[in-house]
Enzyme design. Sequence first.
Site, PDB file in Angstrom:
ATOM      1  N   ALA A 164     105.157 -38.117  59.734  1.00  5.43           N
ATOM      2  CA  ALA A 164     106.315 -37.621  58.666  1.00  5.43           C
ATOM      3  C   ALA A 164     106.348 -38.662  57.412  1.00  5.43           C
ATOM      4  O   ALA A 164     105.602 -39.693  57.277  1.00  5.43           O
ATOM      5  CB  ALA A 164     107.678 -37.777  59.350  1.00  5.43           C
ATOM      6  N   HIS A 165     107.100 -38.236  56.831  1.00  5.56           N
ATOM      7  CA  HIS A 165     107.304 -39.181  55.342  1.00  5.56           C
ATOM      8  C   HIS A 165     107.565 -40.646  55.761  1.00  5.56           C
ATOM      9  O   HIS A 165     108.562 -40.885  56.483  1.00  5.56           O
ATOM     10  CB  HIS A 165     108.143 -38.649  54.331  1.00  5.56           C
ATOM     11  CG  HIS A 165     109.540 -38.204  54.803  1.00  5.56           C
ATOM     12  ND1 HIS A 165     110.454 -37.295  53.880  1.00  5.56           N
ATOM     13  CD2 HIS A 165     110.200 -38.354  55.959  1.00  5.56           C
ATOM     14  CE1 HIS A 165     111.490 -37.151  54.669  1.00  5.56           C
ATOM     15  NE2 HIS A 165     111.498 -37.700  55.967  1.00  5.56           N
ATOM     16  N   ASN A 166     106.857 -41.474  54.864  1.00  4.50           N
ATOM     17  CA  ASN A 166     107.267 -42.972  54.827  1.00  4.50           C
ATOM     18  C   ASN A 166     107.046 -43.713  56.048  1.00  4.50           C
ATOM     19  O   ASN A 166     107.544 -44.668  56.212  1.00  4.50           O
ATOM     20  CB  ASN A 166     108.617 -43.034  54.250  1.00  4.50           C
ATOM     21  CG  ASN A 166     109.020 -42.642  52.948  1.00  4.50           C
ATOM     22  OD1 ASN A 166     109.587 -41.491  52.892  1.00  4.50           O
ATOM     23  ND2 ASN A 166     108.616 -43.303  52.095  1.00  4.50           N
TER      24      ASN A 166
END
Lengths: 355, 355, 355
Positions: free
Chosen positions: C256-258
């Site tokens: 997922a993001h980050n």
Amino acid sequence: MAAVLTLPELIAALGGDLLGAAESLAATRIARIATLEDADAESIAFLANPRYAAQLASTQAGCVIVAPAMAEAAVARSARSAPAAGAATLVTPDPYLYFARLTQWWAARGRSGSVASIHPSAFVDPSARLGEGVSVGPFAVIEAGAVIGAGAVIGPHCVVERAASVGAGTRLAPHVTVCHGCSIGARCIIHSGAVIGADGFGFAPNQGQWEKIEQLGAAVIGNDVEIGAQTCIDRGALGNTVIEDGVKLDNLIQIAHNVHIGAHTAMAACSGVAGSTRIGKHCMIGGSANIVGHITIADHVFVSACTFVSRSISKPGQYTGVFPMDENANWEKNAATLRQLHAMRDRLRALEKKS
Amino acid sequence: MAAVLTLPELIAALGGDLLGAAESLAATRIARIATLEDADAESIAFLANPRYAAQLASTQAGCVIVAPAMAEAAVARSARSAPAAGAATLVTPDPYLYFARLTQWWAARGRSGSVASIHPSAFVDPSARLGEGVSVGPFAVIEAGAVIGAGAVIGPHCVVERAASVGAGTRLAPHVTVCHGCSIGARCIIHSGAVIGADGFGFAPNQGQWEKIEQLGAAVIGNDVEIGAQTCIDRGALGNTVIEDGVKLDNLIQIAHNVHIGAHTAMAACSGVAGSTRIGKHCMIGGSANIVGHITIADHVFVSACTFVSRSISKPGQYTGVFPMDENANWEKNAATLRQLHAMRDRLRALEKKS
Amino acid sequence: MAAVLTLPELIAALGGDLLGAAESLAATRIARIATLEDADAESIAFLANPRYAAQLASTQAGCVIVAPAMAEAAVARSARSAPAAGAATLVTPDPYLYFARLTQWWAARGRSGSVASIHPSAFVDPSARLGEGVSVGPFAVIEAGAVIGAGAVIGPHCVVERAASVGAGTRLAPHVTVCHGCSIGARCIIHSGAVIGADGFGFAPNQGQWEKIEQLGAAVIGNDVEIGAQTCIDRGALGNTVIEDGVKLDNLIQIAHNVHIGAHTAMAACSGVAGSTRIGKHCMIGGSANIVGHITIADHVFVSACTFVSRSISKPGQYTGVFPMDENANWEKNAATLRQLHAMRDRLRALEKKS
């Protein structure tokens, strides 16, 4: 991608109240959006979660978006601390929502240069109907009888099969497949590799072998739906698989045939729903959660990550079923004992009777 | 897609016995296949699961497919109830199988207009060999030395790499990748995005880093196999990964290198099998179930959804391992206690000794 | 694909000590790499895991790679048993690593005939910069401002979006998407269908609906990373998603993001990591394991397959949480009892007080 902006431009576009010395507000230039922690003097940051309130004192952000309750604290920081004396505070009732709209505005500015066009390498069947301002990327395929709404963007390598439709303003990232006869509403975003309308998994047993049940329904996606990369939404066996308006699906999700997902439900990555299950509106399904087929889930249900939903849920609330993680040695002992749990209960009962 | 049909046409194609008034049987026109619940006077429906027998009385279907045991009840409905007086009953030993074949026949009629052709935009290497009547969609790539059997359909954007083969009558949906040297048998259906023969996940540790083990085997798929969207079947490290005849794999499944899956086994979506495991014939693997590597599973094993199979299974039967879902508050209490389960067992023993 | 080789050629390329009669060593011809079990007289096999030591006696391999400790046993087999009298033994400190390098050498020989070229059907924007010796397959798309390093191979149907970069010597299999502004380091291998940099899953709630948070960061992949088929690495919301050097990701993984993944960590198929989590270096994450968002995992952590990591882990070691599989009937009894576990603990306490 996006050029520098000034705070008055921002307020004009998105609203909010600015606090700070007038001359310095005009001088503040915003080059990026950042977290409180990563922000510098050319960043705009936001405080939405009270957990991060302590970061207000130390952030270097040129402007901070806060709720009214935090305005005083935000203004105080610029008086006493590291950021330039002119650090600004932007007050708005819901900083997180303001942040969301700021990102949208920011991204839209980055896209504003692009002009709609049909790439010459794309294959568009003469019988397909394309609305005004449709963009079609290199090597995209739009088959016979497909309908693409005004302003839609069909990415490189997308395939929109015969008689499928894509609504106005919808964007398909590269490598999306929309299978024959399926429809996607307006203003949707479909990420790379998503497959809308592959065959559901249906077979009749026949003397130890499987006879295919052709999947004659479609997948029907509402408006304002976002579908993640590699996510699969199978077509219905007889009726349709339905995703209502505003549903948000993350990556690598499996939606089986004839599932119905209510409006504004969100599902996190790697989750799955088996055939013919009906999920209510405004539900949240955690990552890697799985939902058995042929059940009904009420509105406003929250399923925790990695939970297997094995029966209908009629009441809103949070539902969980996951083995708690432990150091492996502890887990081994407890897991081994778990296999004797029913026997332990009987032994406990026997003791209770005796005592 | 499919035009209206008459019951005599249907019986001529698929068999079965028709009960009902002769004049009305001839007049009945079937425009769609539907569930008992959704059916209207132009629908043909079926009753396979006795659980739905009560729907016989209320269905509006113009024709109902039933087993001999239900024939009387089905005929009775047309005498007394809502559907047009002439509602027909079609009797056959296995209504679900009949339904499956009806869907196949229906879908084949819909496809019958299409003519095999090589789309001019496709790239077919001169050294590839294509059988008679092969269709190749826009932008498909067929590399050097690939072999495509008679009547196969290679969808838009498929890539059949060098020296790979696709059997006669097999259909690849858009965006399928068949990697170099892999083979797919006859009459298979491979859905969008499936990847047949990517590298297995093999590395040798070397001073804290990983050295790639090149995967020199292939993936070998039998006849009459169906593979779902986004499913990955890795090539073998040395020997091959083998999927035997008649296996049915749903979407988003992971089959690791050197796995062997026996004939007519079916696996539901999001399941996975780790390297070198051997699964028997006629097994059913539930959705999101995972199977550890280097084990053997007997024929006729049924693994429940979300179960982790951590050891070989030598006996047919159903196997399960999943934490039961509960309201979150209850789950929290039980999960916390679970971490003390082994200690509880010891305390129980101590009490038993005392008593 | 690879022609026959002689043992002296092999030693010249990869090192190691050969034991056996000189004349027969020269005569041994190696046509394939095989397991001890499957090997024939033209095979080279290896013994890395002592568990398989017994197979030394019966293998038919023309040459066996062993560690010094096994050299005597390996030589003995050729004296007494089935293989041709001249069967060779190759001694090296780490047979598994030697095997890995042998597969690499073998595969490189198979690839050596290919010449770098830009397929005429590919669409390469004039503003993209391609290094020396780049190969671009049919129908690949390389958008404006993209940068492709020397010797990189962009497979058929890949899409490298605007301003994205692919490092020197990196290979993209067919159907890979590298989204705008994302970067991949040198010598990486990205398998079919992987999506690097699709939008992270971010929304702000707004009166029961969801407002999109545009994902303004990128995905940044280090050097020597391998990413499996269909794996998704989302771009960051504000900062970047980071995959450090030497990370190995299997198929169908969700990042997922980050998220930040430390160097040389390996993750098995179908695993997932939720937003903003930081995983250390040299970790191993089992298949279908899931890791919650916003936590930190130390270096050298081993998460067992199917485990849900719900909190930060600060100590190296193995962590597990999975319901043990059982015959379904036993599972049902234990699972039902599990829902009363907390109550059982209370009953146990009550008994202990009494006794």
